[in-house]
Design an enzyme around this catalytic site. Structure first.
Site, PDB file in Angstrom:
ATOM      1  N   GLY A  47       0.816  -1.336   0.004  1.00 58.42           N
ATOM      2  CA  GLY A  47       0.217  -0.363  -0.097  1.00 58.42           C
ATOM      3  C   GLY A  47       0.661   0.891  -0.081  1.00 58.42           C
ATOM      4  O   GLY A  47       2.085   1.149   0.638  1.00 58.42           O
ATOM      5  N   GLN A  52       2.627   9.762   1.796  1.00 60.42           N
ATOM      6  CA  GLN A  52       3.892   8.977   1.135  1.00 60.42           C
ATOM      7  C   GLN A  52       4.764   9.995   0.459  1.00 60.42           C
ATOM      8  O   GLN A  52       5.894   9.907  -0.292  1.00 60.42           O
ATOM      9  CB  GLN A  52       4.014   8.004   1.393  1.00 60.42           C
ATOM     10  CG  GLN A  52       4.245   7.113   3.060  1.00 60.42           C
ATOM     11  CD  GLN A  52       4.044   6.075   2.970  1.00 60.42           C
ATOM     12  OE1 GLN A  52       2.826   4.719   2.356  1.00 60.42           O
ATOM     13  NE2 GLN A  52       5.277   4.887   2.971  1.00 60.42           N
ATOM     14  N   CYS A  89       7.506  -0.893   4.804  1.00 58.97           N
ATOM     15  CA  CYS A  89       7.089   0.540   4.606  1.00 58.97           C
ATOM     16  C   CYS A  89       8.012   0.902   3.515  1.00 58.97           C
ATOM     17  O   CYS A  89       9.140   0.720   3.374  1.00 58.97           O
ATOM     18  CB  CYS A  89       7.096   1.781   5.637  1.00 58.97           C
ATOM     19  SG  CYS A  89       6.378   3.341   4.930  1.00 58.97           S
ATOM     20  N   LEU A  90       7.573   1.807   2.606  1.00 61.72           N
ATOM     21  CA  LEU A  90       8.347   1.682   1.635  1.00 61.72           C
ATOM     22  C   LEU A  90       9.097   3.618   0.747  1.00 61.72           C
ATOM     23  O   LEU A  90       9.889   3.577   0.971  1.00 61.72           O
ATOM     24  CB  LEU A  90       7.324   2.608   0.404  1.00 61.72           C
ATOM     25  CG  LEU A  90       6.518   1.342  -0.613  1.00 61.72           C
ATOM     26  CD1 LEU A  90       5.828   1.635  -1.393  1.00 61.72           C
ATOM     27  CD2 LEU A  90       7.471   0.205  -1.406  1.00 61.72           C
ATOM     28  N   HIS A 131      -1.866  -0.257   8.681  1.00 61.64           N
ATOM     29  CA  HIS A 131      -0.866  -0.097   8.068  1.00 61.64           C
ATOM     30  C   HIS A 131      -1.136   1.881   7.502  1.00 61.64           C
ATOM     31  O   HIS A 131      -0.742   2.675   7.789  1.00 61.64           O
ATOM     32  CB  HIS A 131      -0.303  -1.042   7.497  1.00 61.64           C
ATOM     33  CG  HIS A 131       1.495   0.275   7.306  1.00 61.64           C
ATOM     34  ND1 HIS A 131       2.688  -0.595   7.823  1.00 61.64           N
ATOM     35  CD2 HIS A 131       1.783   1.248   6.472  1.00 61.64           C
ATOM     36  CE1 HIS A 131       3.518  -0.001   7.234  1.00 61.64           C
ATOM     37  NE2 HIS A 131       3.254   1.092   6.161  1.00 61.64           N
ATOM     38  N   GLU A 132      -2.092   1.707   6.483  1.00 63.31           N
ATOM     39  CA  GLU A 132      -1.740   2.495   5.650  1.00 63.31           C
ATOM     40  C   GLU A 132      -2.834   4.330   6.568  1.00 63.31           C
ATOM     41  O   GLU A 132      -2.748   4.568   6.019  1.00 63.31           O
ATOM     42  CB  GLU A 132      -2.677   2.453   4.393  1.00 63.31           C
ATOM     43  CG  GLU A 132      -1.768   0.980   3.242  1.00 63.31           C
ATOM     44  CD  GLU A 132      -0.844   1.893   3.211  1.00 63.31           C
ATOM     45  OE1 GLU A 132      -0.175   3.017   3.189  1.00 63.31           O
ATOM     46  OE2 GLU A 132       0.993   1.471   3.381  1.00 63.31           O
ATOM     47  N   HIS A 135      -0.982   5.621   8.285  1.00 62.26           N
ATOM     48  CA  HIS A 135      -0.169   7.244   7.083  1.00 62.26           C
ATOM     49  C   HIS A 135      -0.932   8.014   7.142  1.00 62.26           C
ATOM     50  O   HIS A 135      -0.621   9.048   7.811  1.00 62.26           O
ATOM     51  CB  HIS A 135       0.026   6.638   6.178  1.00 62.26           C
ATOM     52  CG  HIS A 135       1.712   6.302   6.227  1.00 62.26           C
ATOM     53  ND1 HIS A 135       2.546   6.152   6.344  1.00 62.26           N
ATOM     54  CD2 HIS A 135       2.326   4.392   5.848  1.00 62.26           C
ATOM     55  CE1 HIS A 135       4.194   5.764   6.213  1.00 62.26           C
ATOM     56  NE2 HIS A 135       3.370   4.797   5.589  1.00 62.26           N
TER      57      HIS A 135
END
Length: 170
Positions: A47, A52, A89-90, A131-132, A135
């Site tokens: 995701g 981000q 995580c990216l 998780h998203e 963010h």
């Protein structure tokens, strides 16, 4: 549509709370498209949230293995049980942490056409959703990692990002 740069660990934007999408304008839909392009350019990892890529709007795209899911103004309505497992995580390339999450979530969100949708997620999908949404609230997965439970993906050696985490909270 375009691939965007993903903000790295330590960027202060990652710690800010995203604002709701008030209207689904062409600009907002382009942000969704850019999120999709950026996610799939990174090998379709789980995701990506708008903060981000430096955009403080409550928008997320995910592909947890069963196709694209777009979330606009998502909110968790229910959560149950728990799971403990690895997360990455990216914005933190190469780092994995062991995180406790709910094993089930039910959310309310908007679709790109402005319709209200309810989505239930179990196991990995529930983990991705939480998780998203974190963010969107300026919360990072490393905030949930216990000391000593952060690792470098390639070598499995312990990573010490706790000092960097303290710096990113300022």
């Amino acid at each position: 549509m375009a691939e965007k740069e993903i903000l790295p660990f330590g960027d202060p934007v990652l710690r800010k709370k995203a604002k709701p999408v008030e209207e689904l304008t062409p600009k907002m839909l382009k942000i969704l498209d850019d999120l999709v392009d950026t996610l799939y350019a990174e090998d379709g990892r789980a995701g990506l949230a708008a903060p981000q890529i430096g955009i403080l709007r409550r928008m997320v795209v995910m592909d947890c293995g069963e196709g694209l899911i777009e979330l606009i103004n998502p909110e968790i309505l229910e959560s149950q049980d728990e799971q403990i497992g690895p997360e990455a995580c990216l914005s933190y390339p190469g780092i994995t942490g062991i995180v406790k999450r709910a094993n089930y979530v039910k959310i309310k969100t908007l679709t790109r056409t402005g319709e209200t949708m309810y989505l239930e997620g179990y196991d990995y999908l529930a983990r991705c959703i939480q998780h998203e949404i974190d963010h969107l609230n300026g919360i990072l997965f490393i905030d949930h990692v216990a000391d000593g439970q952060l690792y470098r993906e390639q070598t499995r050696e312990k990573a010490d990002l706790m000092q960097a985490l303290k710096l990113s909270r300022k």
